[in-house]
Design a protein around this motif. Sequence first.
Motif, PDB file in Angstrom:
ATOM      1  N   ARG A   1       0.833  -1.202   0.000  1.00 53.01           N
ATOM      2  CA  ARG A   1       0.000   0.000   0.000  1.00 53.01           C
ATOM      3  C   ARG A   1       0.872   1.257   0.000  1.00 53.01           C
ATOM      4  O   ARG A   1       0.611   2.230  -0.715  1.00 53.01           O
TER       5      ARG A   1
ATOM      6  N   ARG B   1       2.421   2.690  -3.167  1.00 52.41           N
ATOM      7  CA  ARG B   1       1.536   3.430  -4.077  1.00 52.41           C
ATOM      8  C   ARG B   1       1.427   4.909  -3.713  1.00 52.41           C
ATOM      9  O   ARG B   1       0.858   5.693  -4.467  1.00 52.41           O
TER      10      ARG B   1
ATOM     11  N   VAL C   1      -5.702   3.984   6.291  1.00 47.89           N
ATOM     12  CA  VAL C   1      -5.604   3.274   5.018  1.00 47.89           C
ATOM     13  C   VAL C   1      -5.855   1.789   5.266  1.00 47.89           C
ATOM     14  O   VAL C   1      -5.013   1.107   5.858  1.00 47.89           O
TER      15      VAL C   1
ATOM     16  N   LEU D   1      -5.907  -2.176   4.704  1.00 47.56           N
ATOM     17  CA  LEU D   1      -4.950  -3.001   3.976  1.00 47.56           C
ATOM     18  C   LEU D   1      -5.614  -3.911   2.954  1.00 47.56           C
ATOM     19  O   LEU D   1      -5.056  -4.168   1.890  1.00 47.56           O
TER      20      LEU D   1
ATOM     21  N   PRO E   1      -7.778  -5.233  -0.064  1.00 49.81           N
ATOM     22  CA  PRO E   1      -8.335  -4.630  -1.284  1.00 49.81           C
ATOM     23  C   PRO E   1      -9.848  -4.741  -1.298  1.00 49.81           C
ATOM     24  O   PRO E   1     -10.434  -5.636  -0.688  1.00 49.81           O
TER      25      PRO E   1
END
Length: 313
Positions: free
Chosen positions: A48, A51, A267, A269, A271
């Motif tokens: 992550r 990105r 954020v 983790l 998807p």
Amino acid sequence: MSDPVQLGQHPPAGHVLAHLSDPHLLAGGALQYDVVDPEAGLVLALERLRRMSPAPQALVFTGDLADRAEPAAYARLRELVEPAAAEMGAQVVWVMGNHDEREPYARGLFGEDADPGAPQDRVHDVDGLRVISLDTSVPGYHHGELTPAQLVWLAEELAVPAPHGTVLAMHHPPIPLPMLRAAETIELADQHLLAEVVAGSDVRVILGGHYHYSSHSTVAGVPVSVASASCYTTDPAPLERFVSGVDGHQGLNTVHVYDDRVVHTVVPLSPAPEVSGFPSDVVAQVEALSPEERRELISRKDSPFNAGTLPVD
């Protein structure tokens, strides 16, 4: 590469940190509770972070790095984290947790021999932002504390302000636990003593972990941000359970430090399927517009952007 065009009223953050916590790595690929792969969660977190743009200047791990303080677990932690950090151009800030042990922690992560009675406190300079790694562990126990000597040391460090202020990184955060009463007996003891040291200093924010879920508070007017775990997490609203550890909701936090404020973003983790969006090619088109044209395109309700019909070059 040129700097991105400012799309809103705030300039880019002066410093960007990644706040990760509680990886709880085990040696030999062992699973937590025979179910959870802690290494997989850490790998997801690092993917992550790769990105992120701009990339973080530091990866701050707020404790419980190795679940059983095994030397092999610390070695594996470095094998996973350090190449990823180097790829991002980021420093790594390690913090002691209650599952860590001072001797293997110091030897495995810093190549140093440690006095088991001496806290593992360290100071890092991240482009003028001071990050202090504060050891709140108590040998043989899960609760946290800061010794009188540590508080004196911290006050002396903070007596000289850093160019861009200070971030305190500690495992046991100085916050109440309204959603996790089961952990009240393993919280940071005598939190008012830390508040006395922090009050009036250049501390911008305090980062913590320990509880395996995200939470936010203040101490002496300073924001406190607690990151979730990359291994298993705590369900803050379980059904008829005093405490409930679950394999889900793992996450990390980003920390964007501006001149006048700090912004924390959770954020996740795992998807998730995308249900709307545009490819990154659109960025150049949006940046090429005037501020007025951008507002018409993105804010106006019947614009091609909001109708999902914007052509992509």
